[in-house]
Design a protein around this motif. Structure first.
Motif, PDB file in Angstrom:
ATOM      1  N   LYS A 263       5.263   5.182  -2.208  1.00 43.54           N
ATOM      2  CA  LYS A 263       6.678   5.540  -2.324  1.00 43.54           C
ATOM      3  C   LYS A 263       7.364   5.352  -0.967  1.00 43.54           C
ATOM      4  CE  LYS A 263       6.455   8.838  -6.145  1.00 43.54           C
ATOM      5  NZ  LYS A 263       6.823  10.198  -6.614  1.00 43.54           N
ATOM      6  N   VAL A 264       8.644   5.015  -1.022  1.00 42.20           N
ATOM      7  CA  VAL A 264       9.471   4.902   0.169  1.00 42.20           C
ATOM      8  C   VAL A 264      10.699   5.754  -0.057  1.00 42.20           C
ATOM      9  CG1 VAL A 264      10.790   3.371   1.673  1.00 42.20           C
ATOM     10  CG2 VAL A 264       8.646   2.580   0.661  1.00 42.20           C
TER      11      VAL A 264
ATOM     12  N   ARG B  45       4.627  -0.984  -5.437  1.00 47.32           N
ATOM     13  CA  ARG B  45       3.769  -1.794  -4.556  1.00 47.32           C
ATOM     14  C   ARG B  45       4.491  -3.069  -4.088  1.00 47.32           C
ATOM     15  NH1 ARG B  45      -2.139  -2.441  -6.826  1.00 47.32           N
ATOM     16  NH2 ARG B  45      -2.646  -2.405  -4.600  1.00 47.32           N
TER      17      ARG B  45
ATOM     18  N   ARG C  42       0.801  -1.225   0.000  1.00 49.21           N
ATOM     19  CA  ARG C  42       0.000   0.000   0.000  1.00 49.21           C
ATOM     20  C   ARG C  42       0.832   1.272   0.000  1.00 49.21           C
ATOM     21  NH1 ARG C  42      -4.804  -1.622   4.356  1.00 49.21           N
ATOM     22  NH2 ARG C  42      -5.612  -3.403   3.150  1.00 49.21           N
ATOM     23  N   GLU C  43       2.136   1.159   0.254  1.00 53.24           N
ATOM     24  CA  GLU C  43       2.975   2.351   0.264  1.00 53.24           C
ATOM     25  C   GLU C  43       3.326   2.721  -1.176  1.00 53.24           C
ATOM     26  OE1 GLU C  43       5.645   2.291   4.234  1.00 53.24           O
ATOM     27  OE2 GLU C  43       6.097   0.715   2.812  1.00 53.24           O
TER      28      GLU C  43
END
Length: 280
Positions: free
Chosen positions: A59-60, A67, A56-57
């Protein structure tokens, strides 16, 4: 059973656990956690990453991770199985033997012809999933000696070995990538577990891994570590490098190990948000 696993299946396991630091509350927490895991196993034996929020993130650290983790079912299954195995539950013994059996059957069923256990995981997650699943299969084999697991463990170990970069000594997302410390830790754990179960780790692989550790290490004794060569040291990577050194035979009292331990103890969990950061 390898000595490292014997306490897990000891008849007086609960008493031994409390002597070594467990409490009634921690033991109850473990029991409840295992029940939750068993209740959330899919009918085909896996644990679904997507069903529990993976991917669900968007971008990191400003980077599109595509995903990552949304299809990491083999990795999640490996981690869940490791929890049961650590509590003494195998596919032969224990209240959750059916749960463990179905999880192991799933991993063996989806293992690829080249030994890969990453399943349908995407780029950033595949090698992590492979290592987690291989780790679980190896522990199950080591704890039970079930010969049905020997060949899947052997194939998984060789898949890991083939992916190592023999110039840098590391692992990353694709076979032959230069490597990072995070991947190194997971792949070495899988290989070490396989070795405990009777599938030896080649000396060349150990030497190459040591070479990679040296490339990311710094400090007075080489005990601090970074994610990749030339990057800043961090506590998570220092902790992982410390574990890797011990997998590779470095004594806990080695100066590099003591340096790493002192660095880690300078920032321990607490009640506030203050932290001690290494000056850049």
């Amino acid at each position: 059973i390898p000595d490292v696993y014997r306490l897990r299946v000891a008849p007086d396991r609960s008493r031994l656990a409390k002597r070594l630091g467990a409490t009634a509350k921690t033991e109850e927490a473990v029991k409840r956690a295992l029940k939750w895991l068993a209740d959330n196993q899919e009918p085909d034996g896996r644990w679904s990453a997507k069903a529990h929020g993976a991917g669900r993130e968007p971008k990191v650290s400003g980077r599109d991770r595509q995903r990552a983790g949304i299809k990491a079912d083999t990795g999640m299954t490996g981690l869940a199985l490791l929890a049961f195995l650590a509590s003494g539950h195998t596919h032969h013994e224990g209240a959750y033997r059916s749960t463990v059996r179905r999880g192991l059957d799933y991993l063996v069923r989806v293992q690829q012809s080249d030994g890969g256990l990453g399943g349908r995981a995407t780029t950033f997650a595949y090698m992590y999933c492979h290592a987690m699943a291989a780790f679980a299969l190896s522990e199950a084999y080591g704890m039970t000696g079930d010969e049905n697991l020997r060949e899947p463990v052997r194939r998984a170990a060789y898949r890991t070995l083939r992916a190592q970069n023999h110039s840098s000594g590391g692992w990353r997302y694709y076979p032959g990538d230069p490597g990072d410390t995070s991947q190194l830790g997971w792949q070495l754990m899988a290989l070490k577990s396989a070795e405990l179960a009777g599938i030896p780790m080649p000396d060349t692989a150990k030497r190459d891994a040591i070479q990679f550790l040296q490339s990311v290490s710094s400090g007075d004794y080489g005990g601090l570590a970074a994610y990749r060569p030339g990057e800043a040291v961090s506590r998570p990577m220092t902790a992982e490098a410390l574990a890797c050194r011990q997998f590779l035979g470095v004594h806990p009292d080695h100066p590099a190990a003591r340096e790493a331990g002192d660095f880690l103890l300078a920032e321990v969990p607490g009640q506030d948000r203050k932290s001690t950061r290494l000056n850049s």
